[in-house]
Design a protein around this motif. Structure first.
Motif, PDB file in Angstrom:
ATOM      1  N   SER A  49       0.943  -1.162  -0.090  1.00  0.00           N
ATOM      2  CA  SER A  49       0.027  -0.083  -0.102  1.00  0.00           C
ATOM      3  C   SER A  49       0.763   1.236   0.041  1.00  0.00           C
ATOM      4  O   SER A  49       0.339   2.288  -0.367  1.00  0.00           O
ATOM      5  CB  SER A  49      -1.174  -0.015   1.163  1.00  0.00           C
ATOM      6  OG  SER A  49      -0.227   0.102   2.496  1.00  0.00           O
ATOM      7  N   TYR A  61       0.938   3.424  -3.325  1.00  0.00           N
ATOM      8  CA  TYR A  61      -0.443   3.923  -3.802  1.00  0.00           C
ATOM      9  C   TYR A  61      -0.790   5.202  -2.992  1.00  0.00           C
ATOM     10  O   TYR A  61      -0.146   5.420  -1.939  1.00  0.00           O
ATOM     11  CB  TYR A  61      -1.570   2.932  -3.904  1.00  0.00           C
ATOM     12  CG  TYR A  61      -1.289   1.898  -4.597  1.00  0.00           C
ATOM     13  CD1 TYR A  61      -1.685   1.759  -5.876  1.00  0.00           C
ATOM     14  CD2 TYR A  61      -0.626   0.736  -4.069  1.00  0.00           C
ATOM     15  CE1 TYR A  61      -1.867   0.665  -6.810  1.00  0.00           C
ATOM     16  CE2 TYR A  61      -0.441  -0.515  -5.015  1.00  0.00           C
ATOM     17  CZ  TYR A  61      -1.119  -0.353  -6.343  1.00  0.00           C
ATOM     18  OH  TYR A  61      -0.874  -1.618  -7.070  1.00  0.00           O
ATOM     19  N   THR A  62      -1.613   6.029  -3.595  1.00  0.00           N
ATOM     20  CA  THR A  62      -2.100   7.393  -2.922  1.00  0.00           C
ATOM     21  C   THR A  62      -3.781   7.195  -3.017  1.00  0.00           C
ATOM     22  O   THR A  62      -4.036   6.567  -3.937  1.00  0.00           O
ATOM     23  CB  THR A  62      -1.449   8.492  -3.615  1.00  0.00           C
ATOM     24  OG1 THR A  62      -2.104   8.519  -4.937  1.00  0.00           O
ATOM     25  CG2 THR A  62       0.067   8.579  -3.564  1.00  0.00           C
ATOM     26  N   ASN A  93      -7.408   7.046  -2.721  1.00  0.00           N
ATOM     27  CA  ASN A  93      -8.328   5.826  -2.240  1.00  0.00           C
ATOM     28  C   ASN A  93      -7.965   4.669  -2.271  1.00  0.00           C
ATOM     29  O   ASN A  93      -8.196   3.564  -1.750  1.00  0.00           O
ATOM     30  CB  ASN A  93      -9.679   5.823  -3.092  1.00  0.00           C
ATOM     31  CG  ASN A  93     -10.831   7.275  -2.608  1.00  0.00           C
ATOM     32  OD1 ASN A  93     -10.425   7.906  -1.681  1.00  0.00           O
ATOM     33  ND2 ASN A  93     -11.515   7.804  -3.343  1.00  0.00           N
ATOM     34  N   ASP A  94      -7.070   4.274  -3.446  1.00  0.00           N
ATOM     35  CA  ASP A  94      -6.366   2.945  -3.638  1.00  0.00           C
ATOM     36  C   ASP A  94      -5.782   2.654  -2.418  1.00  0.00           C
ATOM     37  O   ASP A  94      -5.822   1.441  -2.056  1.00  0.00           O
ATOM     38  CB  ASP A  94      -5.444   3.057  -4.836  1.00  0.00           C
ATOM     39  CG  ASP A  94      -6.216   3.055  -5.932  1.00  0.00           C
ATOM     40  OD1 ASP A  94      -7.447   2.883  -6.074  1.00  0.00           O
ATOM     41  OD2 ASP A  94      -5.868   3.655  -7.112  1.00  0.00           O
ATOM     42  N   ARG A  95      -4.849   3.511  -1.777  1.00  0.00           N
ATOM     43  CA  ARG A  95      -4.141   3.363  -0.529  1.00  0.00           C
ATOM     44  C   ARG A  95      -4.983   2.947   0.393  1.00  0.00           C
ATOM     45  O   ARG A  95      -4.692   1.993   1.495  1.00  0.00           O
ATOM     46  CB  ARG A  95      -3.149   4.357  -0.076  1.00  0.00           C
ATOM     47  CG  ARG A  95      -2.455   4.257   1.005  1.00  0.00           C
ATOM     48  CD  ARG A  95      -1.406   5.192   1.189  1.00  0.00           C
ATOM     49  NE  ARG A  95      -0.479   4.930   2.223  1.00  0.00           N
ATOM     50  CZ  ARG A  95       0.441   5.619   2.797  1.00  0.00           C
ATOM     51  NH1 ARG A  95       0.910   6.622   2.357  1.00  0.00           N
ATOM     52  NH2 ARG A  95       1.296   5.073   3.982  1.00  0.00           N
ATOM     53  N   ASN A  96      -6.043   3.564   0.690  1.00  0.00           N
ATOM     54  CA  ASN A  96      -6.919   3.283   1.842  1.00  0.00           C
ATOM     55  C   ASN A  96      -7.574   2.189   1.671  1.00  0.00           C
ATOM     56  O   ASN A  96      -7.761   1.419   2.723  1.00  0.00           O
ATOM     57  CB  ASN A  96      -8.272   4.520   1.790  1.00  0.00           C
ATOM     58  CG  ASN A  96      -7.598   5.920   2.281  1.00  0.00           C
ATOM     59  OD1 ASN A  96      -6.500   6.112   2.931  1.00  0.00           O
ATOM     60  ND2 ASN A  96      -8.164   7.004   2.053  1.00  0.00           N
ATOM     61  N   ALA A  97      -7.990   1.888   0.571  1.00  0.00           N
ATOM     62  CA  ALA A  97      -8.464   0.197   0.326  1.00  0.00           C
ATOM     63  C   ALA A  97      -7.435  -0.749   0.585  1.00  0.00           C
ATOM     64  O   ALA A  97      -7.779  -1.525   1.420  1.00  0.00           O
ATOM     65  CB  ALA A  97      -9.127   0.006  -1.125  1.00  0.00           C
ATOM     66  N   LEU A 153      -4.971  -0.359   2.722  1.00  0.00           N
ATOM     67  CA  LEU A 153      -4.616  -0.448   4.085  1.00  0.00           C
ATOM     68  C   LEU A 153      -5.748  -1.204   4.883  1.00  0.00           C
ATOM     69  O   LEU A 153      -5.551  -2.047   5.903  1.00  0.00           O
ATOM     70  CB  LEU A 153      -4.454   0.858   4.588  1.00  0.00           C
ATOM     71  CG  LEU A 153      -3.244   1.539   4.302  1.00  0.00           C
ATOM     72  CD1 LEU A 153      -3.375   3.191   4.683  1.00  0.00           C
ATOM     73  CD2 LEU A 153      -2.245   1.039   4.822  1.00  0.00           C
ATOM     74  N   GLY A 154      -7.014  -0.910   4.411  1.00  0.00           N
ATOM     75  CA  GLY A 154      -8.014  -1.622   5.205  1.00  0.00           C
ATOM     76  C   GLY A 154      -8.303  -3.147   4.738  1.00  0.00           C
ATOM     77  O   GLY A 154      -8.437  -3.952   5.844  1.00  0.00           O
TER      78      GLY A 154
END
Length: 80
Positions: free
Chosen positions: A35, A38-39, A41-45, A47-48
């Protein structure tokens, strides 16, 4: 139950619980590490997903510890 049967039973349980748990744990760690590239929303997805996969991997590992305790320490008989 003889000790040999306990060891064989624990080995069979270990293949499924510990093996699959460790696979999921390493997969979750790999997702968390990926992760960083990436930056947004891709990174947030990622990470989740990585956090949930890592946390979910702890369930079969915990079941493996409980199975070992039940088979070797408690020695409770399972009667049907």
């Amino acid at each position: 139950m003889p000790i040999l049967r306990r060891v064989i039973l624990f080995a069979v349980i270990s293949v499924f619980t510990l093996g699959l748990g460790l696979l999921a744990l390493f997969d979750g760690i790999e997702i968390l590490a990926a992760s960083g590239g990436y930056t947004g929303n891709d990174r947030n997805a990622l990470l989740g997903l990585g956090a949930l996969t890592t946390a979910g991997a702890l369930v079969p590992i915990a079941l493996w510890f409980l199975a070992g305790w039940a088979i070797f320490v408690k020695r409770q008989r399972w009667e049907w």
